[in-house]
Design an enzyme around this catalytic site. Structure first.
Site, short mmCIF file in Angstrom:
data_model
loop_
_atom_site.label_atom_id
_atom_site.label_comp_id
_atom_site.label_asym_id
_atom_site.label_seq_id
_atom_site.Cartn_x
_atom_site.Cartn_y
_atom_site.Cartn_z
N SER A 1 -20.23 -6.65 -49.89
CA SER A 1 -20.75 -5.38 -49.35
C SER A 1 -20.98 -5.49 -47.85
O SER A 1 -21.35 -6.54 -47.33
CB SER A 1 -22.07 -5.02 -50.03
OG SER A 1 -21.96 -5.09 -51.43
N ASN A 2 -20.78 -4.36 -47.15
CA ASN A 2 -20.98 -4.34 -45.70
C ASN A 2 -22.36 -3.81 -45.31
O ASN A 2 -22.95 -3.03 -46.03
CB ASN A 2 -19.91 -3.45 -45.05
CG ASN A 2 -18.62 -4.22 -44.85
OD1 ASN A 2 -18.63 -5.37 -44.40
ND2 ASN A 2 -17.49 -3.60 -45.17
N VAL B 1 -13.96 -1.18 -54.34
CA VAL B 1 -13.80 -2.59 -53.96
C VAL B 1 -14.00 -3.50 -55.15
O VAL B 1 -13.22 -4.43 -55.40
CB VAL B 1 -14.77 -2.95 -52.81
CG1 VAL B 1 -14.76 -4.47 -52.56
CG2 VAL B 1 -14.39 -2.21 -51.54
N ARG C 1 -20.04 -0.78 -39.62
CA ARG C 1 -20.59 -1.57 -40.72
C ARG C 1 -22.08 -1.83 -40.50
O ARG C 1 -22.86 -1.88 -41.45
CB ARG C 1 -19.83 -2.90 -40.83
CG ARG C 1 -18.36 -2.73 -41.22
CD ARG C 1 -17.64 -4.06 -41.28
NE ARG C 1 -16.23 -3.92 -41.64
CZ ARG C 1 -15.25 -3.86 -40.76
NH1 ARG C 1 -15.52 -3.89 -39.47
NH2 ARG C 1 -14.00 -3.75 -41.17
N HIS D 1 -17.78 -9.88 -39.00
CA HIS D 1 -16.78 -9.02 -39.64
C HIS D 1 -17.08 -7.60 -39.15
O HIS D 1 -17.79 -6.83 -39.78
CB HIS D 1 -16.92 -9.10 -41.16
CG HIS D 1 -16.07 -8.11 -41.90
ND1 HIS D 1 -14.71 -8.00 -41.70
CD2 HIS D 1 -16.38 -7.17 -42.84
CE1 HIS D 1 -14.23 -7.04 -42.49
NE2 HIS D 1 -15.22 -6.51 -43.18
N HIS E 1 -0.95 -19.98 -38.59
CA HIS E 1 -2.34 -20.42 -38.60
C HIS E 1 -3.04 -19.74 -37.43
O HIS E 1 -2.88 -20.14 -36.27
CB HIS E 1 -2.44 -21.94 -38.50
CG HIS E 1 -1.91 -22.64 -39.71
ND1 HIS E 1 -2.65 -22.81 -40.85
CD2 HIS E 1 -0.69 -23.17 -39.96
CE1 HIS E 1 -1.92 -23.43 -41.77
NE2 HIS E 1 -0.72 -23.67 -41.25
N VAL F 1 -21.34 -7.28 -44.06
CA VAL F 1 -21.36 -8.48 -44.89
C VAL F 1 -22.15 -9.63 -44.26
O VAL F 1 -22.82 -10.37 -44.97
CB VAL F 1 -19.92 -8.91 -45.25
CG1 VAL F 1 -19.15 -9.41 -44.05
CG2 VAL F 1 -19.93 -9.95 -46.35
N ASP F 2 -22.09 -9.79 -42.95
CA ASP F 2 -22.80 -10.92 -42.33
C ASP F 2 -24.31 -10.76 -42.45
O ASP F 2 -25.02 -11.70 -42.80
CB ASP F 2 -22.41 -11.02 -40.84
CG ASP F 2 -20.92 -11.14 -40.65
OD1 ASP F 2 -20.35 -12.19 -41.01
OD2 ASP F 2 -20.31 -10.18 -40.14
N SER G 1 -17.73 -12.77 -47.73
CA SER G 1 -16.28 -12.73 -47.55
C SER G 1 -15.90 -12.79 -46.08
O SER G 1 -14.77 -13.17 -45.73
CB SER G 1 -15.69 -11.48 -48.20
OG SER G 1 -16.33 -10.31 -47.74
N ASP H 1 -10.06 -10.04 -42.23
CA ASP H 1 -9.63 -9.84 -40.84
C ASP H 1 -8.56 -10.86 -40.45
O ASP H 1 -7.58 -10.54 -39.78
CB ASP H 1 -10.83 -9.98 -39.89
CG ASP H 1 -11.99 -9.11 -40.29
OD1 ASP H 1 -12.22 -8.07 -39.67
OD2 ASP H 1 -12.68 -9.49 -41.26
N ARG I 1 -2.97 -12.22 -39.23
CA ARG I 1 -1.75 -12.98 -39.49
C ARG I 1 -0.59 -12.05 -39.85
O ARG I 1 0.55 -12.28 -39.43
CB ARG I 1 -1.99 -13.99 -40.62
CG ARG I 1 -2.92 -15.13 -40.22
CD ARG I 1 -3.18 -16.08 -41.37
NE ARG I 1 -4.05 -17.17 -40.96
CZ ARG I 1 -4.46 -18.16 -41.76
NH1 ARG I 1 -4.06 -18.18 -43.02
NH2 ARG I 1 -5.25 -19.10 -41.30
#
Length: 307
Positions: free
Chosen positions: A116-117, A11, A85, A172, A165, A119-120, A140, A145, A150
């Site tokens: 890094s996970n 990554v 994660r 995440h 949008h 991440v939250d 991030s 996601d 999209r």
């Protein structure tokens, strides 16, 4: 502008390569515990410099990154097949405990971007461990996601994903939330709630593909790297070029639908000073309930961390 990437795994290197070929930074320092491999990776990047706008790339330590504008943390234990994660939490928090004091000592004015996970949870831990302002520590989040969402929607609708949008918010991870009520093409809503059942089932399948994307990639190749490298590059561009883009980064929330003191992703304005403001979300009742569940899921994990 000067940046540091801590962690030269798949990554971190994808981030470095994407930022190099898009000429995002003037100077980039890569830091990793495996110095021999790190030197080889930097040599490989440097030898492509005649094909792009120049970036000064160094294999070094946090001392070499002193005064950086942004520090990107990609270091951590990798997510394995069958592992969520959130399973990674404590071992990656321990890594942060060793990293953060060194980062703050050498880059006290930097924006800290967690990749890094999970991440939250790690964004929350980094904020707590660093003592930096909330605006300057974020993750991030669901930027990747949202990009996946999209792209998959664009294939169904037959349009360029940049003309869509549509956002993924919340964790995440497995409890992330599709922000259907505001999904639109050039201001024209998708009207998810008003779709025939068959069309809504297709949209639900697209969301499930978004949620499961990382697991499927990890099953096939062992890790994800290219798309997250591009996602991180978009965030760093918005920071160093002061673009004030709206991005679904993971940020500290004092309270969200009754759940307090948690990090999760909502649309936020990102620029040179970090997160300058979060946008007020006009959510449907179902979206509120799902986002509350996502916040509580993360809060429950945060409560188990041993700082």
């Amino acid at each position: 502008m000067k940046g540091v990437i801590v962690g030269a795994g798949q990554v971190g290197l994808a981030c470095a390569y994407a930022m190099m070929i898009q000429n995002v930074l003037d100077e980039l320092v890569l830091v990793d515990i495996n110095q021999e491999k790190l030197i080889g990776e930097v040599m490989d990047l440097e030898q492509g410099m005649s094909f792009v706008e120049p970036t000064a790339i160094t294999a070094g330590t946090m001392a070499d990154g002193a005064g950086a504008d942004v520090v990107i943390i990609t270091a951590g234990a990798a997510q394995k097949e069958g592992e969520t994660r959130l399973d990674l939490v404590q071992k990656n928090v321990e890594i942060l405990k060793n990293l953060i004091p060194d980062i703050v000592a050498h880059c006290p004015e930097a924006i800290l971007l967690l990749v890094s996970n999970p991440v939250d949870v790690l964004t929350y831990a980094a904020w707590k461990l660093s003592g930096l302002p909330k605006a300057r520590v974020f993750g991030s989040g669901t930027v990747l996601d949202t990009g996946r969402f999209r792209y998959l929607l664009s294939r169904r609708l037959g349009i360029d994903p940049r003309s869509l949008h549509a956002y993924i918010i919340g964790e995440h991870g497995d409890s992330e939330v599709p922000f259907w009520s505001h999904a639109n093409v050039c201001g024209t809503p998708l009207y998810y709630d008003g779709m025939p059942a068959a069309d809504r089932a297709v949209m639900d399948e697209i969301f499930q593909q978004t949620t499961n994307a990382a697991y499927e990639i990890i099953q096939r190749k062992g890790y994800t790297n290219y798309a997250v490298g591009l996602a991180v590059t978009q965030i760093v561009q918005s920071i160093v070029r002061d673009q004030n883009r709206v991005l679904t980064v993971s940020c500290v929330m004092d309270e969200i639908f009754g759940v307090g003191d948690v990090c999760l992703s909502v649309p936020a304005v990102v620029g040179r000073l970090g997160i300058t403001r979060r946008l007020n979300l006009a959510l449907s009742q179902q979206e509120q309930a799902l986002l509350q569940h996502s916040a509580q899921t993360l809060r429950d994990v945060i409560d188990q961390i041993k700082f």
